[in-house]
Motif scaffolding. Structure first.
Motif, PDB file in Angstrom:
ATOM      1  N   UNK A 322       0.820  -1.209   0.000  1.00 58.36           N
ATOM      2  CA  UNK A 322       0.000   0.000   0.000  1.00 58.36           C
ATOM      3  C   UNK A 322       0.855   1.261   0.000  1.00 58.36           C
ATOM      4  N   UNK A 323       1.928   1.251   0.776  1.00 54.86           N
ATOM      5  CA  UNK A 323       2.830   2.404   0.803  1.00 54.86           C
ATOM      6  C   UNK A 323       3.311   2.730  -0.606  1.00 54.86           C
ATOM      7  N   UNK A 324       3.817   1.719  -1.293  1.00 52.17           N
ATOM      8  CA  UNK A 324       4.396   1.957  -2.611  1.00 52.17           C
ATOM      9  C   UNK A 324       3.347   2.228  -3.675  1.00 52.17           C
ATOM     10  N   UNK A 325       2.147   1.766  -3.444  1.00 46.67           N
ATOM     11  CA  UNK A 325       1.062   2.083  -4.380  1.00 46.67           C
ATOM     12  C   UNK A 325       0.592   3.514  -4.207  1.00 46.67           C
ATOM     13  N   UNK A 326       0.461   3.956  -2.963  1.00 48.15           N
ATOM     14  CA  UNK A 326      -0.022   5.307  -2.684  1.00 48.15           C
ATOM     15  C   UNK A 326       1.069   6.345  -2.923  1.00 48.15           C
ATOM     16  N   UNK A 327       2.335   5.994  -2.648  1.00 48.00           N
ATOM     17  CA  UNK A 327       3.467   6.920  -2.804  1.00 48.00           C
ATOM     18  C   UNK A 327       3.172   8.237  -2.082  1.00 48.00           C
ATOM     19  N   UNK A 328       3.013   8.186  -0.768  1.00 47.81           N
ATOM     20  CA  UNK A 328       2.520   9.357  -0.042  1.00 47.81           C
ATOM     21  C   UNK A 328       3.543  10.481   0.064  1.00 47.81           C
ATOM     22  N   UNK A 343      14.153  -0.406   3.703  1.00 48.77           N
ATOM     23  CA  UNK A 343      14.596  -0.928   2.397  1.00 48.77           C
ATOM     24  C   UNK A 343      13.448  -1.263   1.449  1.00 48.77           C
ATOM     25  N   UNK A 344      12.270  -1.548   1.992  1.00 48.34           N
ATOM     26  CA  UNK A 344      11.130  -1.916   1.143  1.00 48.34           C
ATOM     27  C   UNK A 344      10.306  -0.718   0.684  1.00 48.34           C
ATOM     28  N   UNK A 345      10.570   0.456   1.277  1.00 48.70           N
ATOM     29  CA  UNK A 345       9.831   1.663   0.907  1.00 48.70           C
ATOM     30  C   UNK A 345      10.501   2.296  -0.310  1.00 48.70           C
ATOM     31  N   UNK A 346       9.837   2.227  -1.443  1.00 52.15           N
ATOM     32  CA  UNK A 346      10.397   2.782  -2.682  1.00 52.15           C
ATOM     33  C   UNK A 346       9.852   4.163  -3.011  1.00 52.15           C
ATOM     34  N   UNK A 348       8.045   7.505  -1.385  1.00 57.42           N
ATOM     35  CA  UNK A 348       7.525   8.371  -0.323  1.00 57.42           C
ATOM     36  C   UNK A 348       8.315   9.674  -0.360  1.00 57.42           C
ATOM     37  N   UNK A 349       7.613  10.786  -0.125  1.00 54.34           N
ATOM     38  CA  UNK A 349       8.304  12.067  -0.122  1.00 54.34           C
ATOM     39  C   UNK A 349       9.220  12.212   1.074  1.00 54.34           C
ATOM     40  N   UNK A 350       8.708  11.917   2.249  1.00 53.96           N
ATOM     41  CA  UNK A 350       9.497  11.940   3.486  1.00 53.96           C
ATOM     42  C   UNK A 350       9.014  10.811   4.370  1.00 53.96           C
ATOM     43  N   UNK A 351       9.943  10.153   5.042  1.00 54.19           N
ATOM     44  CA  UNK A 351       9.623   9.009   5.892  1.00 54.19           C
ATOM     45  C   UNK A 351       9.925   9.381   7.343  1.00 54.19           C
ATOM     46  N   UNK A 352       8.927   9.284   8.200  1.00 49.78           N
ATOM     47  CA  UNK A 352       9.056   9.609   9.613  1.00 49.78           C
ATOM     48  C   UNK A 352       9.111   8.290  10.382  1.00 49.78           C
ATOM     49  N   UNK A 353      10.226   8.062  11.028  1.00 48.85           N
ATOM     50  CA  UNK A 353      10.547   6.742  11.558  1.00 48.85           C
ATOM     51  C   UNK A 353      10.236   6.645  13.050  1.00 48.85           C
ATOM     52  N   UNK A 369      13.504  19.194   4.041  1.00 48.89           N
ATOM     53  CA  UNK A 369      12.545  20.117   3.459  1.00 48.89           C
ATOM     54  C   UNK A 369      11.123  19.592   3.550  1.00 48.89           C
ATOM     55  N   UNK A 370      10.186  20.488   3.792  1.00 42.79           N
ATOM     56  CA  UNK A 370       8.777  20.064   3.851  1.00 42.79           C
ATOM     57  C   UNK A 370       8.055  20.275   2.521  1.00 42.79           C
ATOM     58  N   UNK A 371       8.746  20.773   1.510  1.00 42.84           N
ATOM     59  CA  UNK A 371       8.159  20.870   0.175  1.00 42.84           C
ATOM     60  C   UNK A 371       8.375  19.522  -0.505  1.00 42.84           C
ATOM     61  N   UNK A 372       7.296  18.750  -0.629  1.00 40.33           N
ATOM     62  CA  UNK A 372       7.399  17.343  -1.006  1.00 40.33           C
ATOM     63  C   UNK A 372       6.455  17.009  -2.157  1.00 40.33           C
ATOM     64  N   UNK A 373       6.774  15.959  -2.904  1.00 36.62           N
ATOM     65  CA  UNK A 373       5.883  15.533  -3.990  1.00 36.62           C
ATOM     66  C   UNK A 373       4.575  14.970  -3.448  1.00 36.62           C
ATOM     67  N   UNK A 374       3.461  15.340  -4.088  1.00 32.81           N
ATOM     68  CA  UNK A 374       2.134  14.907  -3.654  1.00 32.81           C
ATOM     69  C   UNK A 374       1.447  14.111  -4.749  1.00 32.81           C
ATOM     70  N   UNK A 375       0.270  13.606  -4.436  1.00 32.39           N
ATOM     71  CA  UNK A 375      -0.609  12.942  -5.413  1.00 32.39           C
ATOM     72  C   UNK A 375       0.095  11.805  -6.163  1.00 32.39           C
ATOM     73  N   UNK A 376       0.905  11.051  -5.453  1.00 30.65           N
ATOM     74  CA  UNK A 376       1.573   9.905  -6.056  1.00 30.65           C
ATOM     75  C   UNK A 376       2.820  10.234  -6.844  1.00 30.65           C
ATOM     76  N   UNK A 377       3.190  11.517  -6.937  1.00 32.60           N
ATOM     77  CA  UNK A 377       4.362  11.879  -7.737  1.00 32.60           C
ATOM     78  C   UNK A 377       5.680  11.542  -7.046  1.00 32.60           C
ATOM     79  N   UNK A 378       5.612  11.055  -5.797  1.00 29.68           N
ATOM     80  CA  UNK A 378       6.837  10.562  -5.157  1.00 29.68           C
ATOM     81  C   UNK A 378       7.390   9.344  -5.886  1.00 29.68           C
TER      82      UNK A 378
END
Length: 432
Positions: A322-328, A343-346, A348-353, A369-378
Protein backbone atom coordinates in the motif's frame (compact mmCIF):
# COMPACT_ATOMS: atom_id res chain seq x y z
CA UNK A 1 -17.39 11.93 12.69
CA UNK A 2 -17.43 10.23 9.30
CA UNK A 3 -14.38 8.47 7.84
CA UNK A 4 -14.15 5.66 5.29
CA UNK A 5 -13.28 2.17 6.51
CA UNK A 6 -11.59 -0.07 3.95
CA UNK A 7 -10.10 -3.55 4.01
CA UNK A 8 -7.64 -5.03 1.55
CA UNK A 9 -9.61 -8.27 1.82
CA UNK A 10 -12.75 -6.72 0.34
CA UNK A 11 -13.54 -7.48 -3.30
CA UNK A 12 -14.12 -3.80 -4.09
CA UNK A 13 -11.01 -2.57 -2.27
CA UNK A 14 -9.03 -1.58 -5.36
CA UNK A 15 -11.89 0.43 -6.82
CA UNK A 16 -12.58 2.19 -3.52
CA UNK A 17 -8.90 2.99 -3.00
CA UNK A 18 -8.55 4.41 -6.50
CA UNK A 19 -11.60 6.62 -5.94
CA UNK A 20 -10.16 7.78 -2.63
CA UNK A 21 -6.78 8.66 -4.11
CA UNK A 22 -8.12 10.31 -7.25
CA UNK A 23 -7.01 13.89 -7.45
CA UNK A 24 -6.63 16.01 -10.53
CA UNK A 25 -4.62 19.18 -9.92
CA UNK A 26 -5.20 20.27 -13.51
CA UNK A 27 -7.74 23.07 -13.65
CA UNK A 28 -10.68 23.10 -16.03
CA UNK A 29 -10.57 24.92 -19.35
CA UNK A 30 -12.49 27.94 -18.09
CA UNK A 31 -10.13 28.53 -15.17
CA UNK A 32 -7.09 27.95 -17.39
CA UNK A 33 -8.40 30.57 -19.81
CA UNK A 34 -8.80 33.11 -16.99
CA UNK A 35 -5.25 32.41 -15.85
CA UNK A 36 -3.95 32.81 -19.41
CA UNK A 37 -5.71 36.17 -19.63
CA UNK A 38 -4.13 37.30 -16.36
CA UNK A 39 -0.69 36.23 -17.50
CA UNK A 40 -1.15 38.10 -20.77
CA UNK A 41 -2.27 41.22 -18.91
CA UNK A 42 0.82 41.17 -16.71
CA UNK A 43 3.09 40.60 -19.71
CA UNK A 44 1.63 43.54 -21.61
CA UNK A 45 0.71 46.01 -18.82
CA UNK A 46 3.22 45.09 -16.13
CA UNK A 47 2.86 46.92 -12.84
CA UNK A 48 -0.51 48.44 -13.68
CA UNK A 49 -2.02 44.96 -14.10
CA UNK A 50 -0.53 43.85 -10.77
CA UNK A 51 -2.04 46.87 -9.01
CA UNK A 52 -5.42 46.26 -10.63
CA UNK A 53 -5.53 42.57 -9.71
CA UNK A 54 -4.32 43.19 -6.16
CA UNK A 55 -7.07 45.73 -5.59
CA UNK A 56 -9.67 43.37 -7.04
CA UNK A 57 -8.70 40.06 -5.46
CA UNK A 58 -7.07 41.15 -2.19
CA UNK A 59 -9.56 43.96 -1.54
CA UNK A 60 -6.89 46.67 -1.46
CA UNK A 61 -6.92 50.30 -2.53
CA UNK A 62 -3.39 50.97 -3.80
CA UNK A 63 -2.29 53.07 -6.73
CA UNK A 64 1.28 51.94 -7.35
CA UNK A 65 3.69 49.03 -6.87
CA UNK A 66 5.53 51.08 -4.28
CA UNK A 67 2.63 50.33 -1.95
CA UNK A 68 3.02 46.62 -2.68
CA UNK A 69 6.75 46.52 -1.96
CA UNK A 70 8.32 45.83 1.42
CA UNK A 71 11.76 47.14 2.29
CA UNK A 72 14.49 45.08 4.01
CA UNK A 73 14.01 47.41 6.97
CA UNK A 74 10.37 46.36 7.24
CA UNK A 75 11.41 42.70 7.29
CA UNK A 76 13.96 43.35 10.03
CA UNK A 77 11.39 45.32 11.98
CA UNK A 78 9.10 42.30 11.89
CA UNK A 79 11.88 40.02 13.13
CA UNK A 80 12.90 42.40 15.91
CA UNK A 81 9.28 42.78 16.98
CA UNK A 82 8.72 39.08 17.64
CA UNK A 83 8.52 37.73 21.14
CA UNK A 84 11.69 36.08 22.41
CA UNK A 85 9.95 32.70 22.18
CA UNK A 86 8.95 33.21 18.53
CA UNK A 87 12.33 34.62 17.55
CA UNK A 88 14.17 31.72 19.16
CA UNK A 89 11.88 29.12 17.58
CA UNK A 90 12.21 30.67 14.12
CA UNK A 91 15.99 30.95 14.47
CA UNK A 92 16.31 27.35 15.67
CA UNK A 93 14.24 26.08 12.77
CA UNK A 94 16.23 28.16 10.28
CA UNK A 95 19.54 26.87 11.60
CA UNK A 96 18.41 23.24 11.46
CA UNK A 97 17.09 23.64 7.91
CA UNK A 98 20.32 25.34 6.85
CA UNK A 99 22.50 22.67 8.48
CA UNK A 100 20.61 19.84 6.75
CA UNK A 101 20.71 21.47 3.33
CA UNK A 102 24.42 22.30 3.57
CA UNK A 103 24.97 18.55 3.21
CA UNK A 104 23.14 18.55 -0.14
CA UNK A 105 25.53 20.91 -1.89
CA UNK A 106 27.00 19.41 -5.05
CA UNK A 107 30.39 20.54 -6.28
CA UNK A 108 31.98 20.72 -9.70
CA UNK A 109 34.24 17.83 -10.71
CA UNK A 110 36.47 16.69 -13.54
CA UNK A 111 38.89 13.94 -14.46
CA UNK A 112 41.72 13.55 -16.96
CA UNK A 113 41.88 10.61 -19.34
CA UNK A 114 45.10 8.87 -20.37
CA UNK A 115 45.38 10.87 -23.60
CA UNK A 116 45.07 14.16 -21.72
CA UNK A 117 41.40 14.86 -22.48
CA UNK A 118 39.49 16.42 -19.59
CA UNK A 119 35.85 15.65 -18.85
CA UNK A 120 33.77 17.05 -16.04
CA UNK A 121 30.78 18.88 -14.73
CA UNK A 122 30.44 22.50 -13.64
CA UNK A 123 27.79 23.22 -11.00
CA UNK A 124 26.39 26.76 -11.02
CA UNK A 125 23.66 28.30 -8.87
CA UNK A 126 20.71 30.03 -10.47
CA UNK A 127 21.01 33.80 -10.71
CA UNK A 128 17.59 34.60 -9.29
CA UNK A 129 14.84 32.54 -7.66
CA UNK A 130 11.22 33.45 -6.99
CA UNK A 131 9.37 32.18 -3.92
CA UNK A 132 5.60 32.09 -3.71
CA UNK A 133 4.28 32.13 -0.13
CA UNK A 134 0.54 31.52 0.44
CA UNK A 135 -1.40 34.20 2.26
CA UNK A 136 -4.95 32.88 2.26
CA UNK A 137 -6.39 30.45 4.83
CA UNK A 138 -3.17 30.36 6.81
CA UNK A 139 0.24 32.03 6.93
CA UNK A 140 3.31 29.84 6.54
CA UNK A 141 6.61 31.25 7.83
CA UNK A 142 7.92 27.68 7.69
CA UNK A 143 7.42 27.70 3.90
CA UNK A 144 9.60 30.80 3.65
CA UNK A 145 12.43 28.99 5.43
CA UNK A 146 12.00 25.77 3.44
CA UNK A 147 12.05 27.54 0.08
CA UNK A 148 14.54 30.34 0.65
CA UNK A 149 17.24 28.66 2.71
CA UNK A 150 18.09 25.91 0.16
CA UNK A 151 18.35 28.63 -2.48
CA UNK A 152 20.76 30.58 -0.29
CA UNK A 153 22.79 27.46 0.46
CA UNK A 154 22.97 26.75 -3.28
CA UNK A 155 24.44 30.21 -3.82
CA UNK A 156 21.50 31.89 -5.57
CA UNK A 157 22.44 35.57 -5.85
CA UNK A 158 18.97 37.05 -5.44
CA UNK A 159 15.71 35.76 -3.95
CA UNK A 160 12.41 37.47 -4.74
CA UNK A 161 9.40 36.64 -2.57
CA UNK A 162 5.74 37.26 -3.35
CA UNK A 163 3.03 36.90 -0.73
CA UNK A 164 -0.60 38.04 -1.03
CA UNK A 165 -2.01 40.16 1.78
CA UNK A 166 -5.83 39.94 1.66
CA UNK A 167 -7.38 43.07 3.16
CA UNK A 168 -3.87 44.44 3.60
CA UNK A 169 -3.04 42.20 6.56
CA UNK A 170 0.68 41.52 6.92
CA UNK A 171 1.90 38.51 8.90
CA UNK A 172 4.98 39.47 10.87
CA UNK A 173 6.12 35.85 11.31
CA UNK A 174 6.24 35.47 7.51
CA UNK A 175 8.15 38.73 7.13
CA UNK A 176 10.51 37.79 9.96
CA UNK A 177 11.20 34.45 8.29
CA UNK A 178 12.02 36.29 5.06
CA UNK A 179 14.51 38.44 6.94
CA UNK A 180 16.07 35.44 8.64
CA UNK A 181 16.33 33.43 5.41
CA UNK A 182 17.98 36.27 3.50
CA UNK A 183 15.20 37.13 1.05
CA UNK A 184 16.27 40.14 -1.01
CA UNK A 185 12.94 41.64 -2.15
CA UNK A 186 9.32 41.12 -1.08
CA UNK A 187 6.22 42.09 -3.03
CA UNK A 188 2.77 41.77 -1.47
CA UNK A 189 1.13 40.28 -4.54
CA UNK A 190 -0.33 36.83 -5.09
CA UNK A 191 -2.26 34.56 -7.39
CA UNK A 192 -1.64 33.89 -11.06
CA UNK A 193 -0.60 37.52 -11.53
CA UNK A 194 2.31 37.11 -9.11
CA UNK A 195 3.49 33.98 -10.92
CA UNK A 196 3.32 35.87 -14.23
CA UNK A 197 5.30 38.77 -12.77
CA UNK A 198 8.05 36.43 -11.58
CA UNK A 199 8.14 34.60 -14.90
CA UNK A 200 8.22 37.60 -17.24
CA UNK A 201 9.20 40.53 -15.05
CA UNK A 202 7.55 43.94 -14.79
CA UNK A 203 8.82 47.46 -14.20
CA UNK A 204 9.16 46.63 -10.49
CA UNK A 205 9.31 42.83 -10.19
CA UNK A 206 12.52 41.25 -11.51
CA UNK A 207 12.24 38.24 -13.79
CA UNK A 208 13.44 35.06 -12.10
CA UNK A 209 14.91 31.79 -13.33
CA UNK A 210 12.79 29.46 -11.21
CA UNK A 211 9.56 29.72 -9.21
CA UNK A 212 9.05 27.58 -6.11
CA UNK A 213 6.45 27.44 -3.39
CA UNK A 214 2.86 26.23 -2.92
CA UNK A 215 -0.36 28.00 -3.82
CA UNK A 216 -3.99 27.53 -4.75
CA UNK A 217 -5.35 26.18 -8.04
CA UNK A 218 -4.77 29.54 -9.76
CA UNK A 219 -1.14 29.52 -8.71
CA UNK A 220 -0.68 25.89 -9.76
CA UNK A 221 -2.30 26.57 -13.13
CA UNK A 222 -0.14 29.63 -13.68
CA UNK A 223 3.02 27.73 -12.79
CA UNK A 224 2.12 25.08 -15.32
CA UNK A 225 1.47 27.77 -17.94
CA UNK A 226 4.81 29.56 -17.49
CA UNK A 227 6.91 26.40 -17.23
CA UNK A 228 9.53 26.56 -19.95
CA UNK A 229 9.76 30.31 -19.65
CA UNK A 230 11.03 29.63 -16.13
CA UNK A 231 11.66 26.51 -14.10
CA UNK A 232 9.19 25.41 -11.43
CA UNK A 233 9.49 23.09 -8.48
CA UNK A 234 6.33 21.03 -8.95
CA UNK A 235 2.57 21.20 -9.40
CA UNK A 236 1.56 20.43 -5.84
CA UNK A 237 -1.71 18.85 -4.82
CA UNK A 238 -3.29 18.86 -1.35
CA UNK A 239 -1.25 17.83 1.67
CA UNK A 240 -1.38 14.13 2.55
CA UNK A 241 -0.20 11.67 5.18
CA UNK A 242 -0.11 7.88 5.32
CA UNK A 243 0.43 6.40 8.77
CA UNK A 244 1.30 2.72 9.18
CA UNK A 245 0.84 1.43 12.72
CA UNK A 246 1.55 -1.96 14.21
CA UNK A 247 -1.10 -1.37 16.87
CA UNK A 248 1.26 -0.39 19.67
CA UNK A 249 1.26 3.41 19.27
CA UNK A 250 -1.10 5.47 21.43
CA UNK A 251 -4.32 5.98 19.41
CA UNK A 252 -4.55 9.55 20.71
CA UNK A 253 -1.18 10.34 19.12
CA UNK A 254 -2.16 8.83 15.80
CA UNK A 255 -5.51 10.61 15.71
CA UNK A 256 -3.79 13.96 16.06
CA UNK A 257 -1.14 12.98 13.50
CA UNK A 258 -3.95 12.42 11.01
CA UNK A 259 -5.60 15.71 11.92
CA UNK A 260 -2.29 17.54 11.51
CA UNK A 261 -2.72 17.11 7.77
CA UNK A 262 -6.51 17.17 7.61
CA UNK A 263 -6.56 20.68 9.07
CA UNK A 264 -4.61 22.10 6.10
CA UNK A 265 -7.65 22.23 3.84
CA UNK A 266 -10.76 20.30 2.87
CA UNK A 267 -8.94 18.41 0.11
CA UNK A 268 -6.08 17.20 2.33
CA UNK A 269 -5.80 13.45 2.81
CA UNK A 270 -5.13 11.47 5.98
CA UNK A 271 -4.95 7.66 5.86
CA UNK A 272 -4.08 5.12 8.56
CA UNK A 273 -3.13 1.53 7.74
CA UNK A 274 -2.90 -1.30 10.26
CA UNK A 275 -3.42 -5.06 10.43
CA UNK A 276 -4.92 -4.66 13.93
CA UNK A 277 -8.66 -4.02 13.56
CA UNK A 278 -9.17 -3.21 17.26
CA UNK A 279 -6.41 -0.60 16.98
CA UNK A 280 -8.19 1.00 14.02
CA UNK A 281 -11.36 1.18 16.11
CA UNK A 282 -9.43 2.84 18.94
CA UNK A 283 -7.97 5.45 16.58
CA UNK A 284 -11.44 6.15 15.16
CA UNK A 285 -12.76 6.69 18.70
CA UNK A 286 -9.83 9.01 19.49
CA UNK A 287 -10.50 11.01 16.32
CA UNK A 288 -14.15 11.42 17.26
CA UNK A 289 -13.14 12.72 20.70
CA UNK A 290 -10.46 15.07 19.44
CA UNK A 291 -12.22 16.53 16.41
CA UNK A 292 -14.48 18.94 18.37
CA UNK A 293 -11.39 20.33 20.13
CA UNK A 294 -9.69 21.48 16.93
CA UNK A 295 -9.58 25.17 16.06
CA UNK A 296 -9.99 24.19 12.40
CA UNK A 297 -12.66 21.58 13.12
CA UNK A 298 -14.81 22.33 10.09
CA UNK A 299 -11.91 21.94 7.65
CA UNK A 300 -10.62 18.76 9.30
CA UNK A 301 -14.11 17.25 9.48
CA UNK A 302 -14.65 17.74 5.75
CA UNK A 303 -11.18 16.44 4.92
CA UNK A 304 -11.49 13.16 6.82
CA UNK A 305 -15.05 12.61 5.62
CA UNK A 306 -14.29 13.12 1.94
CA UNK A 307 -10.68 11.94 1.55
CA UNK A 308 -9.65 10.22 4.78
CA UNK A 309 -9.61 6.48 5.47
CA UNK A 310 -8.80 3.79 8.01
CA UNK A 311 -7.54 0.75 6.12
CA UNK A 312 -7.31 -2.75 7.55
CA UNK A 313 -4.65 -4.81 5.82
CA UNK A 314 -3.68 -8.46 6.22
CA UNK A 315 -0.04 -8.14 7.27
CA UNK A 316 3.20 -6.19 6.99
CA UNK A 317 3.65 -7.14 3.32
CA UNK A 318 0.18 -5.81 2.57
CA UNK A 319 1.07 -2.53 4.27
CA UNK A 320 4.31 -2.17 2.29
CA UNK A 321 2.44 -2.76 -0.95
CA UNK A 322 0.00 0.00 0.00
CA UNK A 323 2.83 2.40 0.80
CA UNK A 324 4.40 1.96 -2.61
CA UNK A 325 1.06 2.08 -4.38
CA UNK A 326 -0.02 5.31 -2.68
CA UNK A 327 3.47 6.92 -2.80
CA UNK A 328 2.52 9.36 -0.04
CA UNK A 329 3.87 12.83 0.52
CA UNK A 330 4.37 12.06 4.23
CA UNK A 331 4.82 8.51 5.52
CA UNK A 332 4.82 7.75 9.23
CA UNK A 333 6.18 4.31 10.11
CA UNK A 334 4.72 4.11 13.61
CA UNK A 335 6.07 0.64 14.21
CA UNK A 336 8.74 -1.18 16.17
CA UNK A 337 12.10 -1.23 14.36
CA UNK A 338 11.05 1.05 11.48
CA UNK A 339 14.55 0.83 10.02
CA UNK A 340 13.70 -2.72 8.97
CA UNK A 341 10.90 -1.34 6.82
CA UNK A 342 12.96 1.29 5.06
CA UNK A 343 14.60 -0.93 2.40
CA UNK A 344 11.13 -1.92 1.14
CA UNK A 345 9.83 1.66 0.91
CA UNK A 346 10.40 2.78 -2.68
CA UNK A 347 7.99 5.68 -2.99
CA UNK A 348 7.52 8.37 -0.32
CA UNK A 349 8.30 12.07 -0.12
CA UNK A 350 9.50 11.94 3.49
CA UNK A 351 9.62 9.01 5.89
CA UNK A 352 9.06 9.61 9.61
CA UNK A 353 10.55 6.74 11.56
CA UNK A 354 9.17 5.38 14.82
CA UNK A 355 6.41 6.23 17.26
CA UNK A 356 7.90 9.52 18.47
CA UNK A 357 8.56 11.12 15.09
CA UNK A 358 5.44 13.15 14.38
CA UNK A 359 5.15 14.48 10.85
CA UNK A 360 4.64 17.96 12.32
CA UNK A 361 8.29 18.00 13.40
CA UNK A 362 9.30 17.76 9.75
CA UNK A 363 6.94 20.58 8.83
CA UNK A 364 8.79 23.03 11.03
CA UNK A 365 12.17 22.24 12.44
CA UNK A 366 13.59 18.73 11.94
CA UNK A 367 15.73 19.99 9.06
CA UNK A 368 14.69 18.15 5.87
CA UNK A 369 12.54 20.12 3.46
CA UNK A 370 8.78 20.06 3.85
CA UNK A 371 8.16 20.87 0.18
CA UNK A 372 7.40 17.34 -1.01
CA UNK A 373 5.88 15.53 -3.99
CA UNK A 374 2.13 14.91 -3.65
CA UNK A 375 -0.61 12.94 -5.41
CA UNK A 376 1.57 9.91 -6.06
CA UNK A 377 4.36 11.88 -7.74
CA UNK A 378 6.84 10.56 -5.16
CA UNK A 379 7.15 7.72 -7.65
CA UNK A 380 9.40 9.98 -9.72
CA UNK A 381 9.95 13.21 -7.75
CA UNK A 382 12.00 14.31 -4.75
CA UNK A 383 11.73 16.86 -1.96
CA UNK A 384 12.79 20.42 -2.73
CA UNK A 385 16.48 20.84 -2.09
CA UNK A 386 19.69 22.67 -2.88
CA UNK A 387 19.92 20.74 -6.14
CA UNK A 388 16.75 22.49 -7.35
CA UNK A 389 18.62 25.79 -7.32
CA UNK A 390 21.71 24.56 -9.11
CA UNK A 391 22.28 23.68 -12.73
CA UNK A 392 24.97 21.51 -14.24
CA UNK A 393 27.08 22.12 -17.34
CA UNK A 394 29.11 19.37 -18.96
CA UNK A 395 32.82 20.08 -19.53
CA UNK A 396 34.61 18.52 -22.51
CA UNK A 397 38.21 19.46 -23.31
CA UNK A 398 39.81 17.11 -25.82
CA UNK A 399 43.51 16.78 -26.36
CA UNK A 400 44.60 16.39 -29.99
CA UNK A 401 44.97 12.65 -29.46
CA UNK A 402 41.60 12.41 -27.71
CA UNK A 403 39.86 14.37 -30.47
CA UNK A 404 41.37 12.02 -33.05
CA UNK A 405 40.25 8.90 -31.23
CA UNK A 406 36.75 10.21 -30.56
CA UNK A 407 36.51 11.58 -34.08
CA UNK A 408 36.73 8.12 -35.58
CA UNK A 409 33.88 6.86 -33.41
CA UNK A 410 31.78 9.97 -33.97
CA UNK A 411 32.30 9.76 -37.72
CA UNK A 412 30.92 6.26 -37.94
CA UNK A 413 27.87 7.08 -35.82
CA UNK A 414 27.17 10.38 -37.58
CA UNK A 415 27.30 8.81 -41.04
CA UNK A 416 24.99 6.11 -39.76
CA UNK A 417 22.52 8.89 -38.99
CA UNK A 418 23.14 10.55 -42.39
CA UNK A 419 24.45 13.67 -40.66
CA UNK A 420 27.49 14.14 -42.82
CA UNK A 421 28.37 17.63 -41.59
CA UNK A 422 28.65 16.15 -38.11
CA UNK A 423 30.89 13.42 -39.47
CA UNK A 424 33.12 15.76 -41.45
CA UNK A 425 33.45 18.13 -38.49
CA UNK A 426 34.72 15.24 -36.36
CA UNK A 427 36.94 13.91 -39.19
CA UNK A 428 38.84 17.20 -39.48
CA UNK A 429 40.31 16.45 -36.06
CA UNK A 430 41.50 12.93 -36.90
CA UNK A 431 45.25 12.58 -36.89
CA UNK A 432 46.39 10.19 -39.64
Amino acid sequence: MSIARLSTADSDFNARLEALLAWDSVSNAELAQRVDEMIAAVRHRGDSALVEYSNRFDRLAVSSMAELTLSPERLKQAFDGLSDEQRDALSTAAERVRSYHERQKAGSWQYTEVDGSVLGQKVTPLDRAGIYVPGGKAAYPSSVLMNAIPAKVAGVAEIIMVVPTPDGVLNDLVLAAAHLAGVDQVFTIGGAQAVAALAYGTESVPRVDKIVGPGNIYVATAKRAVFGQVGIDMIAGPSEILVVSDGETDPEWLAMDLFSQAEHDEDAQAILVSWNSQHLDAVADAMARQLPTLERESIARTSVAERGALIHCRNREDAVALINRIAPEHLELSVAEPENWLPDVRHAGAVFMGRHTAEALGDYCAGPNHVLPTSGTARFSSPLGVYDFQKRSSIIHCSPEGASTLGKTASVLARGESLTAHARSAEFRIID
